[in-house]
Design a protein around this motif. Sequence first.
Motif, PDB file in Angstrom:
ATOM      1  N   HIS A   1     -16.913 -16.890   5.865  1.00 20.23           N
ATOM      2  CA  HIS A   1     -16.090 -17.175   7.033  1.00 20.23           C
ATOM      3  C   HIS A   1     -15.046 -18.189   6.580  1.00 20.23           C
ATOM      4  O   HIS A   1     -15.328 -19.056   5.745  1.00 20.23           O
ATOM      5  CB  HIS A   1     -16.889 -17.867   8.148  1.00 20.23           C
ATOM      6  CG  HIS A   1     -17.877 -17.015   8.846  1.00 20.23           C
ATOM      7  ND1 HIS A   1     -17.533 -15.943   9.627  1.00 20.23           N
ATOM      8  CD2 HIS A   1     -19.225 -17.095   8.903  1.00 20.23           C
ATOM      9  CE1 HIS A   1     -18.624 -15.411  10.138  1.00 20.23           C
ATOM     10  NE2 HIS A   1     -19.665 -16.084   9.709  1.00 20.23           N
ATOM     11  N   SER A   2     -13.866 -18.108   7.161  1.00 14.94           N
ATOM     12  CA  SER A   2     -12.902 -19.195   7.029  1.00 14.94           C
ATOM     13  C   SER A   2     -13.151 -20.134   8.201  1.00 14.94           C
ATOM     14  O   SER A   2     -13.709 -19.728   9.226  1.00 14.94           O
ATOM     15  CB  SER A   2     -11.477 -18.660   7.051  1.00 14.94           C
ATOM     16  OG  SER A   2     -11.245 -17.856   5.898  1.00 14.94           O
TER      17      SER A   2
ATOM     18  N   SER B   1     -14.195 -13.168   7.323  1.00 11.31           N
ATOM     19  CA  SER B   1     -13.479 -12.948   6.076  1.00 11.31           C
ATOM     20  C   SER B   1     -14.045 -11.687   5.429  1.00 11.31           C
ATOM     21  O   SER B   1     -15.208 -11.362   5.612  1.00 11.31           O
ATOM     22  CB  SER B   1     -13.678 -14.145   5.144  1.00 11.31           C
ATOM     23  OG  SER B   1     -13.187 -13.854   3.851  1.00 11.31           O
TER      24      SER B   1
ATOM     25  N   ARG C   1      -9.862 -21.462   4.027  1.00 13.49           N
ATOM     26  CA  ARG C   1     -10.237 -20.080   3.742  1.00 13.49           C
ATOM     27  C   ARG C   1     -11.555 -19.980   2.968  1.00 13.49           C
ATOM     28  O   ARG C   1     -11.741 -20.646   1.955  1.00 13.49           O
ATOM     29  CB  ARG C   1      -9.117 -19.402   2.959  1.00 13.49           C
ATOM     30  CG  ARG C   1      -9.333 -17.943   2.732  1.00 13.49           C
ATOM     31  CD  ARG C   1      -8.011 -17.235   2.467  1.00 13.49           C
ATOM     32  NE  ARG C   1      -8.207 -15.857   2.093  1.00 13.49           N
ATOM     33  CZ  ARG C   1      -8.577 -14.900   2.943  1.00 13.49           C
ATOM     34  NH1 ARG C   1      -8.801 -15.188   4.186  1.00 13.49           N
ATOM     35  NH2 ARG C   1      -8.725 -13.667   2.528  1.00 13.49           N
ATOM     36  N   ASP C   2     -12.448 -19.138   3.465  1.00 16.08           N
ATOM     37  CA  ASP C   2     -13.734 -18.839   2.812  1.00 16.08           C
ATOM     38  C   ASP C   2     -14.568 -20.088   2.540  1.00 16.08           C
ATOM     39  O   ASP C   2     -15.269 -20.175   1.530  1.00 16.08           O
ATOM     40  CB  ASP C   2     -13.520 -18.064   1.507  1.00 16.08           C
ATOM     41  CG  ASP C   2     -12.886 -16.702   1.727  1.00 16.08           C
ATOM     42  OD1 ASP C   2     -13.006 -16.158   2.846  1.00 16.08           O
ATOM     43  OD2 ASP C   2     -12.275 -16.168   0.778  1.00 16.08           O
TER      44      ASP C   2
ATOM     45  N   THR D   1     -14.242 -11.449   2.191  1.00 17.04           N
ATOM     46  CA  THR D   1     -14.714 -11.885   0.889  1.00 17.04           C
ATOM     47  C   THR D   1     -16.234 -11.753   0.779  1.00 17.04           C
ATOM     48  O   THR D   1     -16.956 -12.088   1.714  1.00 17.04           O
ATOM     49  CB  THR D   1     -14.320 -13.357   0.635  1.00 17.04           C
ATOM     50  OG1 THR D   1     -12.893 -13.461   0.713  1.00 17.04           O
ATOM     51  CG2 THR D   1     -14.794 -13.852  -0.720  1.00 17.04           C
TER      52      THR D   1
END
Length: 93
Positions: free
Chosen positions: A54-55, A39, A64-65, A41
Amino acid sequence: MPKALWNGAVIADSDDTVVVEGNHYFPRDAVDPAVLRPSSTTTVCPWKGTASYHSIVVDGKENRDAAWFYPEPKSAAAEIADRIAFWKGVEVR
């Protein structure tokens, strides 16, 4: 032994977790790499440093995330280097 579970799958399993602020940080090699997706993020913690995410993907479903780690933790958080923690519905028991 702490385990992290999501969507019916064990995604991490280790008796060597480090608990910081109520979160279990699993050794990276205890996490199933097949479920992790990179990800872009990032977030910043004043005492731990910059977190990356990481997702998690299990059986085609994405969280997600839902996993985070500190690639270069500050010295105050050195114990969580090379470790991954989870949230967003990932159950650690």
